[in-house]
Design a protein around this motif. Structure first.
Motif, PDB file in Angstrom:
ATOM      1  N   PRO A   1      35.219  39.138  36.005  1.00 18.54           N
ATOM      2  CA  PRO A   1      34.346  39.297  37.174  1.00 18.54           C
ATOM      3  C   PRO A   1      32.875  39.398  36.808  1.00 18.54           C
ATOM      4  O   PRO A   1      32.008  39.036  37.614  1.00 18.54           O
ATOM      5  CB  PRO A   1      34.864  40.586  37.831  1.00 18.54           C
TER       6      PRO A   1
ATOM      7  N   THR B   1      33.563  36.359  43.054  1.00 17.21           N
ATOM      8  CA  THR B   1      34.888  36.466  42.438  1.00 17.21           C
ATOM      9  C   THR B   1      35.991  36.066  43.404  1.00 17.21           C
ATOM     10  O   THR B   1      36.904  35.312  43.051  1.00 17.21           O
ATOM     11  CB  THR B   1      35.111  37.907  41.944  1.00 17.21           C
ATOM     12  N   HIS B   2      35.931  36.570  44.623  1.00 18.01           N
ATOM     13  CA  HIS B   2      36.959  36.257  45.615  1.00 18.01           C
ATOM     14  C   HIS B   2      37.013  34.755  45.881  1.00 18.01           C
ATOM     15  O   HIS B   2      38.090  34.140  45.930  1.00 18.01           O
ATOM     16  CB  HIS B   2      36.682  37.015  46.913  1.00 18.01           C
TER      17      HIS B   2
ATOM     18  N   LEU C   1      38.746  32.927  43.000  1.00 17.63           N
ATOM     19  CA  LEU C   1      40.201  33.103  43.014  1.00 17.63           C
ATOM     20  C   LEU C   1      40.860  32.187  44.041  1.00 17.63           C
ATOM     21  O   LEU C   1      41.862  31.522  43.750  1.00 17.63           O
ATOM     22  CB  LEU C   1      40.551  34.561  43.321  1.00 17.63           C
TER      23      LEU C   1
ATOM     24  N   ILE D   1      42.449  37.759  37.248  1.00 15.31           N
ATOM     25  CA  ILE D   1      41.228  38.452  36.856  1.00 15.31           C
ATOM     26  C   ILE D   1      41.472  39.084  35.497  1.00 15.31           C
ATOM     27  O   ILE D   1      42.502  39.721  35.264  1.00 15.31           O
ATOM     28  CB  ILE D   1      40.863  39.543  37.876  1.00 15.31           C
TER      29      ILE D   1
ATOM     30  N   TYR E   1      39.966  45.093  46.210  1.00 12.39           N
ATOM     31  CA  TYR E   1      39.468  44.138  47.206  1.00 12.39           C
ATOM     32  C   TYR E   1      39.885  42.701  46.902  1.00 12.39           C
ATOM     33  O   TYR E   1      39.445  41.774  47.584  1.00 12.39           O
ATOM     34  CB  TYR E   1      37.940  44.240  47.289  1.00 12.39           C
ATOM     35  N   LEU E   2      40.728  42.539  45.884  1.00  6.91           N
ATOM     36  CA  LEU E   2      41.116  41.193  45.457  1.00  6.91           C
ATOM     37  C   LEU E   2      42.627  40.978  45.474  1.00  6.91           C
ATOM     38  O   LEU E   2      43.084  39.866  45.205  1.00  6.91           O
ATOM     39  CB  LEU E   2      40.591  40.929  44.037  1.00  6.91           C
TER      40      LEU E   2
ATOM     41  N   ASP F   1      44.512  37.936  46.842  1.00  8.99           N
ATOM     42  CA  ASP F   1      44.229  36.598  46.322  1.00  8.99           C
ATOM     43  C   ASP F   1      44.482  36.480  44.822  1.00  8.99           C
ATOM     44  O   ASP F   1      44.009  35.548  44.181  1.00  8.99           O
ATOM     45  CB  ASP F   1      42.772  36.234  46.625  1.00  8.99           C
ATOM     46  N   LEU F   2      45.257  37.410  44.276  1.00  2.00           N
ATOM     47  CA  LEU F   2      45.553  37.425  42.850  1.00  2.00           C
ATOM     48  C   LEU F   2      47.001  37.054  42.586  1.00  2.00           C
ATOM     49  O   LEU F   2      47.905  37.466  43.313  1.00  2.00           O
ATOM     50  CB  LEU F   2      45.322  38.831  42.273  1.00  2.00           C
TER      51      LEU F   2
END
Length: 224
Positions: free
Chosen positions: A96, A102-103, A106, A118, A131-132, A135-136
């Protein structure tokens, strides 16, 4: 997520650089599940390694292999990501600190049908993952400072693995945890106990005289 409970990823950073095709072929033949591909730019970390042309050549030789591309570069851009996707990446992780959005990155990686992860340095707090999580696909926890193989695991990083595992379970997400740094048969079970499921093994595998024995010892330790 993945077909097996645990996966062993062989880091070619520790392979014989003059005989990489031979070493990767042997790794796959003895049971390594994933080929871990460390990309370094002499900027984000103090080393330089492999580019997309090299990955493309490797993918051509081993089209069915899973290639796990860890981007230790700054900046991470869609153009660079596309180069590695086009070259054959199956998974891509990035730091990051090297990506402003970052979002967005991803979601971009996942839109290309590649698993997105990440990567967290030893000093990077796991709270940013909150907060991710939507989407991970995976989190790569660096248990050494990135840049060089053959280092010893930093003990405090294992507590981070446990915290991330708790975050994932609380959110009820299908996200796996990968650990990279100092993994060997004498500590792989302890690392697994904190919540890791994918284990990047470098010198403990590629430095072994008998790689079949090395992989069997890793599996035996995990299943003990």
């Amino acid at each position: 997520m993945k077909d097996k409970r645990f996966l062993i990823a062989g880091s070619i950073l520790s392979a014989d650089l003059l005989n990489l095709q031979r070493d990767v072929e042997e790794a796959l033949n003895v049971g390594v599940d994933v080929i871990h591909f460390d990309v370094m730019d002499y900027h984000f970390v103090p080393n330089m390694t492999f580019g997309p042309a090299f990955l493309k050549a490797m993918h051509h030789k081993f089209p069915n292999a899973v290639f796990d591309v860890h981007l230790m570069i700054d900046p991470v851009t869609p153009e660079i990501v596309d180069d590695y996707i086009d070259a054959g990446a199956s998974w891509i992780s990035f730091h990051p600190e090297a990506c402003i959005h970052t979002h967005r990155m991803l979601t971009y990686i996942r839109s290309k049908n590649v698993k997105a992860g990440i990567a967290l340095n030893p000093s990077t707090a796991p709270e940013l993952l909150e907060y991710l999580l939507d989407d991970l696909d995976f989190v790569l926890v660096m248990t050494v400072n990135p840049g060089f193989g053959g280092q010893k695991t930093i003990p405090s990083t294992l507590n981070k693995v446990a915290k991330i595992k708790a975050q994932i379970q609380k959110a009820n997400k299908d996200i796996f945890i990968e650990v990279d740094g100092g993994v060997k048969d004498s500590n792989i079970k302890e690392i697994e106990s904190y919540g890791a499921e994918v284990f990047v093994v470098g010198s403990a595998f590629f430095g072994a005289d008998d790689k079949k024995v090395a992989i069997d010892n890793l599996h035996s330790a995990l299943n003990a």
